[in-house]
Design a protein around this motif. Structure first.
Motif, mmCIF file in Angstrom:
data_model
loop_
_atom_site.group_PDB
_atom_site.id
_atom_site.type_symbol
_atom_site.label_atom_id
_atom_site.label_comp_id
_atom_site.label_asym_id
_atom_site.label_seq_id
_atom_site.Cartn_x
_atom_site.Cartn_y
_atom_site.Cartn_z
ATOM 1 N N MET A 143 35.407 122.310 74.383
ATOM 2 C CA MET A 143 35.610 122.640 75.088
ATOM 3 C C MET A 143 36.446 124.457 75.171
ATOM 4 N N THR A 144 35.696 125.214 75.941
ATOM 5 C CA THR A 144 36.044 126.752 76.084
ATOM 6 C C THR A 144 38.229 127.067 76.734
ATOM 7 N N THR A 145 38.322 128.001 76.700
ATOM 8 C CA THR A 145 39.405 128.720 76.866
ATOM 9 C C THR A 145 39.202 128.543 78.519
ATOM 10 N N GLU A 146 38.313 129.241 79.213
ATOM 11 C CA GLU A 146 37.929 129.074 80.712
ATOM 12 C C GLU A 146 38.194 127.810 81.019
ATOM 13 N N ALA A 147 37.117 127.167 80.514
ATOM 14 C CA ALA A 147 36.985 125.538 81.386
ATOM 15 C C ALA A 147 38.607 124.753 81.288
ATOM 16 N N LEU A 148 39.164 124.991 80.303
ATOM 17 C CA LEU A 148 40.162 124.579 79.847
ATOM 18 C C LEU A 148 41.773 125.059 81.242
ATOM 19 N N ASN A 153 41.537 115.753 70.922
ATOM 20 C CA ASN A 153 40.557 117.082 71.575
ATOM 21 C C ASN A 153 41.556 118.038 70.366
ATOM 22 N N PRO A 154 42.210 117.685 69.549
ATOM 23 C CA PRO A 154 43.197 118.767 68.319
ATOM 24 C C PRO A 154 42.783 120.277 68.635
ATOM 25 N N LEU A 155 41.410 120.146 68.785
ATOM 26 C CA LEU A 155 40.434 121.580 68.986
ATOM 27 C C LEU A 155 41.249 122.919 69.766
ATOM 28 N N ILE A 156 41.596 121.779 71.027
ATOM 29 C CA ILE A 156 41.800 122.567 72.326
ATOM 30 C C ILE A 156 43.250 123.293 72.386
ATOM 31 N N PRO A 203 45.060 125.152 70.236
ATOM 32 C CA PRO A 203 45.830 126.607 70.348
ATOM 33 C C PRO A 203 44.611 126.840 71.401
ATOM 34 N N LYS A 204 43.479 126.802 72.124
ATOM 35 C CA LYS A 204 43.440 127.217 73.652
ATOM 36 C C LYS A 204 44.731 126.986 74.501
ATOM 37 N N ALA A 205 45.529 125.626 74.724
ATOM 38 C CA ALA A 205 46.483 125.207 75.627
ATOM 39 C C ALA A 205 47.451 126.422 74.995
ATOM 40 N N LEU A 206 47.730 126.816 74.085
ATOM 41 C CA LEU A 206 48.741 127.987 74.182
ATOM 42 C C LEU A 206 48.505 129.104 73.987
ATOM 43 N N ASP A 207 46.928 129.715 74.272
ATOM 44 C CA ASP A 207 46.694 130.399 74.465
ATOM 45 C C ASP A 207 47.049 130.946 76.015
ATOM 46 N N ILE A 208 46.551 129.792 77.016
ATOM 47 C CA ILE A 208 47.067 129.876 78.500
ATOM 48 C C ILE A 208 48.609 130.491 78.583
ATOM 49 N N LEU A 209 49.199 128.972 77.777
ATOM 50 C CA LEU A 209 50.841 129.026 77.870
ATOM 51 C C LEU A 209 51.170 129.838 77.728
ATOM 52 N N PHE A 210 50.554 131.059 76.717
ATOM 53 C CA PHE A 210 51.190 132.889 76.941
ATOM 54 C C PHE A 210 50.537 133.951 77.751
ATOM 55 N N VAL A 239 51.978 134.917 79.747
ATOM 56 C CA VAL A 239 52.791 134.118 80.928
ATOM 57 C C VAL A 239 53.000 134.723 81.890
ATOM 58 N N ASN A 240 52.314 135.805 82.449
ATOM 59 C CA ASN A 240 52.720 136.053 84.374
ATOM 60 C C ASN A 240 51.813 135.698 84.997
ATOM 61 N N ASP A 241 50.875 134.036 84.483
ATOM 62 C CA ASP A 241 50.034 134.128 84.687
ATOM 63 C C ASP A 241 50.562 131.731 85.554
ATOM 64 N N LYS A 242 50.504 131.440 86.708
ATOM 65 C CA LYS A 242 51.088 130.237 87.430
ATOM 66 C C LYS A 242 50.769 129.261 86.353
ATOM 67 N N THR A 243 49.081 129.481 85.708
ATOM 68 C CA THR A 243 48.899 128.256 84.962
ATOM 69 C C THR A 243 48.973 128.146 84.281
ATOM 70 N N SER A 244 49.602 129.212 83.321
ATOM 71 C CA SER A 244 50.552 129.005 82.217
ATOM 72 C C SER A 244 51.758 128.169 81.593
ATOM 73 N N CYS A 245 52.522 127.560 83.234
ATOM 74 C CA CYS A 245 53.444 127.065 83.916
ATOM 75 C C CYS A 245 53.120 125.495 83.367
ATOM 76 N N ARG A 246 51.483 125.099 83.555
ATOM 77 C CA ARG A 246 50.921 124.095 83.602
ATOM 78 C C ARG A 246 51.066 123.743 82.461
ATOM 79 N N ALA A 247 50.425 124.476 81.840
ATOM 80 C CA ALA A 247 49.488 124.016 80.004
ATOM 81 C C ALA A 247 51.292 124.050 79.423
ATOM 82 N N ALA A 248 52.259 124.717 79.884
ATOM 83 C CA ALA A 248 53.635 124.821 78.909
ATOM 84 C C ALA A 248 54.245 122.673 78.886
ATOM 85 N N TRP A 249 54.023 122.713 80.600
ATOM 86 C CA TRP A 249 53.904 121.585 80.895
ATOM 87 C C TRP A 249 53.515 120.392 80.310
#
Length: 190
Positions: A1-6, A30-33, A35-42, A44-54
């Motif tokens: 899964m790509t970062t965009e897909a995640l 799928n542990p390979l995703i 780091p992609k979830a962490l990329d989205i978490l960071f 930091v100005n995007d509301k989707t980062s909050c969903r990644a944090a949850w």
């Protein structure tokens, strides 16, 4: 899964516990995703980062060791997270790491959470405590700092000072947690 897909997939994450668990399980399967979830978490100005944090918080609750390969990245960037809905789960992950480090049965976290990681966690926890955060991140930070104070003797006096200084101006939730932590610090001195 790509970062965009995640990223797109995370747009379906809701506040419901079942939903967050579902996506946390997706990361664990799928542990390979992760780091992609962490990329989205960071992001930091995007509301989707909050969903990644949850989702990451729920993943860490189920299996904290899944975060171990990414401790450098996580601890180096947590100070950048600033949106309220993302700060709370990040603070909770910090508390999970502190609790695991001081638990009797978590050798992997003890071995992998370096002094540098601990110092970054301590720094962000103090930031949460002294900045304008809601009660939950402050409470998680208090607990993590109390635990790290077992190895860093300067933490307990600083923590005590902040808690006593802010006690009267804070909510009843803050006061309850602060009272508990202050009592534990006092008992250790005795």
């Amino acid at each position: 899964m790509t970062t965009e897909a995640l990223y797109k997939e995370l747009s379906y994450v809701t506040h419901s516990r079942e939903n967050r668990l579902k996506y946390a399980q997706m990361l664990l399967e799928n542990p390979l995703i992760i780091p992609k979830a962490l990329d989205i978490l960071f992001m930091v100005n995007d509301k989707t980062s909050c969903r990644a944090a949850w989702v990451l918080e729920f993943m860490c609750h189920d299996k904290l060791t899944a975060l171990v390969p990414y401790l450098d990245y996580f601890t180096a960037h947590i100070k950048t997270v600033h949106l309220d809905p993302a700060v709370r789960p990040v603070a909770k992950i910090c508390e999970y790491l502190a609790k695991a480090f001081y638990a009797k049965n978590n050798a992997l976290i003890k071995a992998q959470l370096t002094t540098e990681h601990q110092e970054r966690l301590i720094e962000v926890c103090f930031d949460y405590l002294i900045s304008d955060q809601k009660i939950a991140p402050k409470a998680y930070a208090m607990n993590a700092l109390y635990l790290f104070g077992q190895d860093y003797p300067w933490i307990h006096p600083e923590l005590k000072s902040i808690l006593e200084r802010d006690y009267q101006m804070q909510s009843s939730g803050f006061k309850a947690r602060a009272k508990h932590i202050l009592k534990k610090i006092k008992q250790e001195k005795s």
